[in-house]
Design an enzyme around this catalytic site. Sequence first.
Site, mmCIF file in Angstrom:
data_model
loop_
_atom_site.group_PDB
_atom_site.id
_atom_site.type_symbol
_atom_site.label_atom_id
_atom_site.label_comp_id
_atom_site.label_asym_id
_atom_site.label_seq_id
_atom_site.Cartn_x
_atom_site.Cartn_y
_atom_site.Cartn_z
ATOM 1 N N PHE A 497 -4.069 0.810 -12.287
ATOM 2 C CA PHE A 497 -3.553 1.804 -13.230
ATOM 3 C C PHE A 497 -2.783 1.057 -14.328
ATOM 4 O O PHE A 497 -1.537 1.003 -14.308
ATOM 5 C CB PHE A 497 -2.636 2.806 -12.530
ATOM 6 C CG PHE A 497 -3.339 3.656 -11.499
ATOM 7 C CD1 PHE A 497 -4.027 4.810 -11.866
ATOM 8 C CD2 PHE A 497 -3.311 3.303 -10.158
ATOM 9 C CE1 PHE A 497 -4.668 5.589 -10.926
ATOM 10 C CE2 PHE A 497 -3.948 4.082 -9.203
ATOM 11 C CZ PHE A 497 -4.639 5.224 -9.592
ATOM 12 N N PHE A 502 0.901 -0.475 -12.419
ATOM 13 C CA PHE A 502 0.798 -0.844 -11.016
ATOM 14 C C PHE A 502 -0.647 -0.714 -10.549
ATOM 15 O O PHE A 502 -1.497 -0.140 -11.230
ATOM 16 C CB PHE A 502 1.712 0.031 -10.140
ATOM 17 C CG PHE A 502 1.198 1.422 -9.888
ATOM 18 C CD1 PHE A 502 0.426 1.711 -8.763
ATOM 19 C CD2 PHE A 502 1.477 2.451 -10.776
ATOM 20 C CE1 PHE A 502 -0.051 2.990 -8.532
ATOM 21 C CE2 PHE A 502 1.009 3.738 -10.556
ATOM 22 C CZ PHE A 502 0.239 4.008 -9.427
ATOM 23 N N GLU A 504 -2.845 0.270 -6.898
ATOM 24 C CA GLU A 504 -2.776 0.812 -5.534
ATOM 25 C C GLU A 504 -3.750 0.042 -4.639
ATOM 26 O O GLU A 504 -4.946 -0.064 -4.952
ATOM 27 C CB GLU A 504 -3.145 2.291 -5.521
ATOM 28 C CG GLU A 504 -3.170 2.875 -4.112
ATOM 29 C CD GLU A 504 -3.802 4.252 -4.057
ATOM 30 O OE1 GLU A 504 -3.723 4.887 -2.997
ATOM 31 O OE2 GLU A 504 -4.389 4.687 -5.078
ATOM 32 N N ILE A 505 -3.236 -0.524 -3.561
ATOM 33 C CA ILE A 505 -4.083 -1.169 -2.567
ATOM 34 C C ILE A 505 -4.486 -0.107 -1.545
ATOM 35 O O ILE A 505 -3.632 0.499 -0.887
ATOM 36 C CB ILE A 505 -3.352 -2.335 -1.880
ATOM 37 C CG1 ILE A 505 -3.060 -3.431 -2.913
ATOM 38 C CG2 ILE A 505 -4.174 -2.893 -0.731
ATOM 39 C CD1 ILE A 505 -2.292 -4.610 -2.356
ATOM 40 N N VAL A 506 -5.799 0.121 -1.424
ATOM 41 C CA VAL A 506 -6.304 1.208 -0.580
ATOM 42 C C VAL A 506 -6.655 0.702 0.817
ATOM 43 O O VAL A 506 -6.173 1.225 1.819
ATOM 44 C CB VAL A 506 -7.536 1.869 -1.233
ATOM 45 C CG1 VAL A 506 -7.978 3.079 -0.420
ATOM 46 C CG2 VAL A 506 -7.222 2.289 -2.665
ATOM 47 N N CYS A 508 -7.337 -2.938 3.266
ATOM 48 C CA CYS A 508 -7.188 -4.393 3.393
ATOM 49 C C CYS A 508 -7.553 -4.762 4.827
ATOM 50 O O CYS A 508 -6.912 -4.287 5.767
ATOM 51 C CB CYS A 508 -5.767 -4.830 3.059
ATOM 52 S SG CYS A 508 -5.475 -6.586 3.295
ATOM 53 N N LEU A 540 1.374 -1.175 -4.999
ATOM 54 C CA LEU A 540 1.850 -0.113 -4.122
ATOM 55 C C LEU A 540 0.780 0.145 -3.072
ATOM 56 O O LEU A 540 -0.419 0.070 -3.359
ATOM 57 C CB LEU A 540 2.119 1.181 -4.905
ATOM 58 C CG LEU A 540 3.309 1.180 -5.865
ATOM 59 C CD1 LEU A 540 3.392 2.514 -6.595
ATOM 60 C CD2 LEU A 540 4.615 0.893 -5.143
ATOM 61 N N ILE A 571 -1.037 7.767 -6.915
ATOM 62 C CA ILE A 571 -1.329 7.123 -5.644
ATOM 63 C C ILE A 571 -1.621 8.182 -4.581
ATOM 64 O O ILE A 571 -1.036 9.272 -4.584
ATOM 65 C CB ILE A 571 -0.150 6.214 -5.209
ATOM 66 C CG1 ILE A 571 -0.532 5.364 -4.004
ATOM 67 C CG2 ILE A 571 1.094 7.023 -4.953
ATOM 68 C CD1 ILE A 571 0.500 4.303 -3.679
ATOM 69 N N TYR A 574 -0.745 9.159 2.456
ATOM 70 C CA TYR A 574 -1.336 9.072 3.793
ATOM 71 C C TYR A 574 -0.283 9.484 4.815
ATOM 72 O O TYR A 574 0.816 8.918 4.854
ATOM 73 C CB TYR A 574 -1.832 7.651 4.090
ATOM 74 C CG TYR A 574 -2.983 7.212 3.221
ATOM 75 C CD1 TYR A 574 -4.294 7.488 3.590
ATOM 76 C CD2 TYR A 574 -2.747 6.538 2.023
ATOM 77 C CE1 TYR A 574 -5.354 7.092 2.788
ATOM 78 C CE2 TYR A 574 -3.797 6.140 1.216
ATOM 79 C CZ TYR A 574 -5.100 6.413 1.602
ATOM 80 O OH TYR A 574 -6.142 6.025 0.813
#
Length: 775
Positions: A497, A502, A504-506, A508, A540, A571, A574
Amino acid sequence: MSENSGIQQGSPAIGAAGSAPAAPGAGGSECSGTAVGSARIAVKKTQLRSSPRLKKLEKLGVYSSCKAEGACKCNGWKSQNPPPTPPPPTPPRIEQPIAVNLLEPCRSCSHSLGDHVTHLENVSEEEVNRLLGIVVDVEYLYTCVHKEEDADTKQVYFSLFKLLRKCVLQMGKPVVEALESPPFEKPSIEQGVNNFVQYKFSHLPSKERQTIVELATMFLNQINYWQLETPSQRKQRVPTDDAAGYKINYTRWLCYCNVPLFCDSLPRYETTQIFGRTLLRSVFTVMRKQLLEQARQEKDKLPPEKRTLILTHFPKFLSMLEEEVYSCSSPIWSEDFMAGSSGGQIPRGVFMIMGVCEGGEKRKSSEPLSHEYTKKSRVIGDIPMELINEVMSTITDPTAMLGPETSLLSAHSARDEAARLEERRGVIEFHVIGNSLNQKPNKKILMWLVGLQNVFSHQLPRMPKEYITRLVFDPYHKTLSLIKDGRVIGGICFRMFPSQGFTEIVFCAVTSNEQVKGYGTHLMNHLKEYHIKHEILNFLTYADEYAIGYFKKQGFSKDIKVPKAKYVGYIKDYEGATLMGCELNPSIPYTEFSVIIKKQKEIIKKLIERKQAQIRKVYPGLSCFKEGVRQIPIESIPGIRETGWKPVGKGKEVKDPDQLYSSLKNILQQVKVITQTLTIYLTSHQNAWPFMEPVKKNEAPGYYQVIRFPMDLKTMTERLKSRYYTTRKLFMADMQRIFTNCREYNPPESEYYKCANLLEKFFYVKIKEAGLIDK
């Protein structure tokens, strides 16, 4: 040179040590042909210079101005400059040398040729030979002007022709007239490549580092003899490029680098020494492609010792260099890239935790530092750069260092060491990939995306497979994939974004049978470097209970630096997961961070070793007291003198504690009196006078951020009462700290600053009167 105007950029042999480009007007681009053309010019000059003096004067007479009496304005037989018009379809034949003698009349002015060289009668043989060399270059450029079809190149040849012609007439030395003189950009290509070698490979053992140096030397040599495409050719190939800027560099390259290869009467410079990243960017892509293609075609002709170097290591070297060449934030192009020992360069990251503030330069240029910050950039306790350079030059075997491992030195700094070595050997690869709806699908990328979907589904069983598939193949998401033996073994799926600052790590994950090898850490480090290049400095992610530990090790925390308004609504939430964030430091080369930590450990250990060497000697204890001795001189204690202690001269130190207390009390009282007198001149600050009492925070904002060791007369009075001052040096040190602090915090034009100077002078007068220091 019409044949030469249509060739592509460069074609020197990949393994050649110094191949030359096509000579202007020589045609073609093969190294052998250019060598013949260049040799032919050199042979012609040698023959002329070895001719009898009379023959030399006959040659020069054709190009010299007439010196006969009268108003003769003849500049020689070839005084007519070649017209700056395009040559005819069939270029004229090169004129054959004309046999002349000095008695023959000039075809332009009818005076004898001897009248053209009367000024050369007393000229030295060396000067005549120099002028003959210029004459050969003039003739050569004359043919170049008529044969060249490219307008820009023709214009440069014509300008150089006129310059050399003028030098023959005036017996001057050629100086190319330009608005700027070399170098045209700093740092140069050569310096930038050397910085790149140190920045990326300084951690390697000396043998491997020498291999990289060979590759860098080979690459620089190729640039020095690379044929640039003409501006018109480049405009056809890259119409969106900066045509005006490239034309300027092309003209400079012809004048200072290319033409002087053959016309050696012109001063010559190496391309890599006078040009910088701008020119390198304009040639790198094409040059890299052609070099690698030529290496593949000529691999069977390469000597065995160079085959591995060129076919295996050179492509990887060029790929890594390409990233730094086109990156807007690469530190290797900074003019103040830090110089290290032995004339080399040291990556700034080595000094980041060693108290050396100069090591904190960011890759991304930021706003200029304030005057106060630059003034206080170094703090007490910093390690001098000279000492660090000296220590680094002595580090050989870190295991031989003395000093115990501490909590600082035993940090997990080499978690990704194995992964980094595998990447260097080509065992694993990292690629940022993603799906696209606008381009034709790439089969390999689609296979990798499917592999990533399988890895994430297997390692994240609580996540719906449909959801994983949708995000992995979503065009707005990208994935940093870890490839081993052609198959996907791990990756990090993320969405950037840029407008919000920032990413966003979805997802890993690394496949289970490839874990505990440092792949996860190295993956994250590559992702950090990728985002620094794209100027996004915040991550994030929502981490479940099993991933919190991993993200903590990678620098994530629950303390989110991104303002909530920036990420709310962007973001994905979860349930049952913890939001964590990571702020990137642009000055850290993350993929080499563990190497930097290791080097820092080695430096610190070496400093410990040096300190231990100074205090390691053990002296025998004192046995004289067992024999009834009640006291001994301090200087007689073994080892005291070795520490640097020196006995105080007569009249300097008061040995009687009571006498010392009385003297210091008297001096302190007088200082207080003069301080109160000075206060009269500061009527608006009588209650806040900094010398009498500790400075109050509300009256001097930021005082205790600037002054680390405050001192005042009230504190000194309390210390004197408690018999703290056992020596005059302690007392003088505290008093001097008052003056130093005042001058450190206040500007020189302030009344406080001036009063500190007056009070200091008064104090030292009283110290001398008391006999505590020499008068």
